[in-house]
Design an enzyme around this catalytic site. Sequence first.
Site, short mmCIF file in Angstrom:
data_model
loop_
_atom_site.label_atom_id
_atom_site.label_comp_id
_atom_site.label_asym_id
_atom_site.label_seq_id
_atom_site.Cartn_x
_atom_site.Cartn_y
_atom_site.Cartn_z
N ASP A 153 -16.52 106.30 70.88
CA ASP A 153 -17.42 107.27 70.65
C ASP A 153 -18.76 107.37 71.66
O ASP A 153 -18.48 107.22 72.93
CB ASP A 153 -18.21 107.03 69.23
CG ASP A 153 -18.48 108.28 68.41
OD1 ASP A 153 -19.48 108.88 68.81
OD2 ASP A 153 -17.77 108.53 67.53
N HIS A 202 -24.15 109.84 67.66
CA HIS A 202 -22.70 109.89 66.67
C HIS A 202 -22.00 108.60 66.50
O HIS A 202 -21.64 108.17 65.42
CB HIS A 202 -21.96 110.85 67.60
CG HIS A 202 -20.94 111.53 66.56
ND1 HIS A 202 -19.80 110.77 66.70
CD2 HIS A 202 -20.72 112.65 65.93
CE1 HIS A 202 -18.70 111.48 65.98
NE2 HIS A 202 -19.49 112.43 65.45
N SER A 345 -15.76 113.63 60.97
CA SER A 345 -16.40 112.29 61.95
C SER A 345 -16.61 111.00 60.81
O SER A 345 -16.43 109.98 61.46
CB SER A 345 -17.37 112.53 62.85
OG SER A 345 -16.85 113.51 63.95
#
Length: 533
Positions: A153, A202, A345
Amino acid sequence: MKSRHVTRNRIASWIGAFLLFSVAGMLSADSPSDVERQLYVELEPGARIAEVAAMHDLAVVEGVAAIHLWTVEVGADADLGQVEDDLSDDPRVQNIEAVKSLEIPEDVQRSIPDLGISISVDDLPGQEAIAVLGAAGAHQRFTGAGIRVAVLDSGVALNHPLLAGALLGSGVDLVDHDACAAPHPEGVDADGDGWVDEGVHHGTYVAGLIRLAAPGARILPIRVLDAEGHGSVLRVVEGLRRAAASGARVINLSFEMLEESNLVKDAIAELVADGVVVVAAAGNRSDSVVGFPAKQPETIAVAAVDPNLIKSEFSNYGSEINLSAPGEQVYSSYGDGVARWDGTSFATPLVSAAAAILLEKYPGLDADRVREMILEAVQPDNGPSDYSGNMGEGVLDLSSLVEMRSSDRTSLKLHPSPGGTRVSWSEVDSANRYDLVRGMVGDLELTSDGAASVLSAATCLADGVTAQDGLNVVDAAEPDPGQPFYYLFADDAADRSGFDLPDHGVDRIGSGGACSGSEHESDEEEEEEEDDD
């Protein structure tokens, strides 16, 4: 475009130094890079990129020597199609592919985290999105302990309080090429979409959800996306192989590509064949076309529902979805605090956590069996009916998952503890009797469902109750408490044949004692050996 597919070496060949060879300086400073004229070139082992580039008049942008993969740029005056054909015919070239981009689904969705919330880190385990999975009850039995989960990520905040004790070191950064996978804010709108650093935390958010759903798992952060949430196939392939080489049993991919990549396909297929579970986000376009790599058959493709188990409006759907999990009104770690964010996600790491929990219970499961068992343990979603058959088998259910049984024969595990070594075990399908035979180690304990029993030289477990065997046979070499040792685990399932006796330990075949005489007795016994600390 032609491509050449050749089976690459397996995980064992990837262990070792991954040497990054970045030669962006070979491009002319006054000739800006044209991504549309860039190709990925994968070479046969031993081939030299400089020689291939010279023959085909290519400029080398960057590459990873350990995986023989390079980004090259075709000159402005050359015919791109002809160069691709020429590379396909070059015996030194294993694979070629046009450069493709990938990004977090939330960037496609135009979704950003809500930072104006009042809950604290301590409140996160009790949130509705975690509670609806039955996590509290599941964690009384299994937490994912001992299982490594790689998060490919945008980096992970290494000092976030939610992640304390969960991270495997500082990870690795494949974007900025250093040994620290912490997020790197850029402070500018690098992709021109009007937002600055929208993807920077994220990965922190994803890692936090794994921690909440599998609090005993160890998280390996691998940074393959920049602060805007964008990345490259080169980084993803390198990240996949680094994860496997680092011992990850589960890999979380909370990003998507609108175009498929053969390089990513091949890497995932090889990892899954070697037992690594790969979990991927379905995408946030509210589209019946599932994003890649989630749509690849080897992955577990995850859609999103809200806490009421109703399909999230933004979630992709379709026949390629395997299951769904809460991805709406979800809270997790962000920066040094907490945020709320919606997206597939964030449904994805909950399923990655489930895989870790199942692998703690049955560490010998292959990736296909992990997928099957997770899908067998789901709870029904609540619609709407328009999406019936297009949201997978149901919604993730951790409480049901920990109750499932497998015929896997590796359910006994060794754990170091302050007093020595602890042995834990999980039930095996179709078995009512379990035998553990080992050397005499004074302070070993056996645990099942929270109960502990001190072991003697040979111990029988009948219907989950520990009984003394009576055979006082010890191994020739007796280890000290806490040292690695070998054990044999036999059960009375009908399909327990096919395992060879190790060269050490105690042969229990035909031994009799208190463990004999079960109504489920068989003429064959199987055993497993393990030398964990």
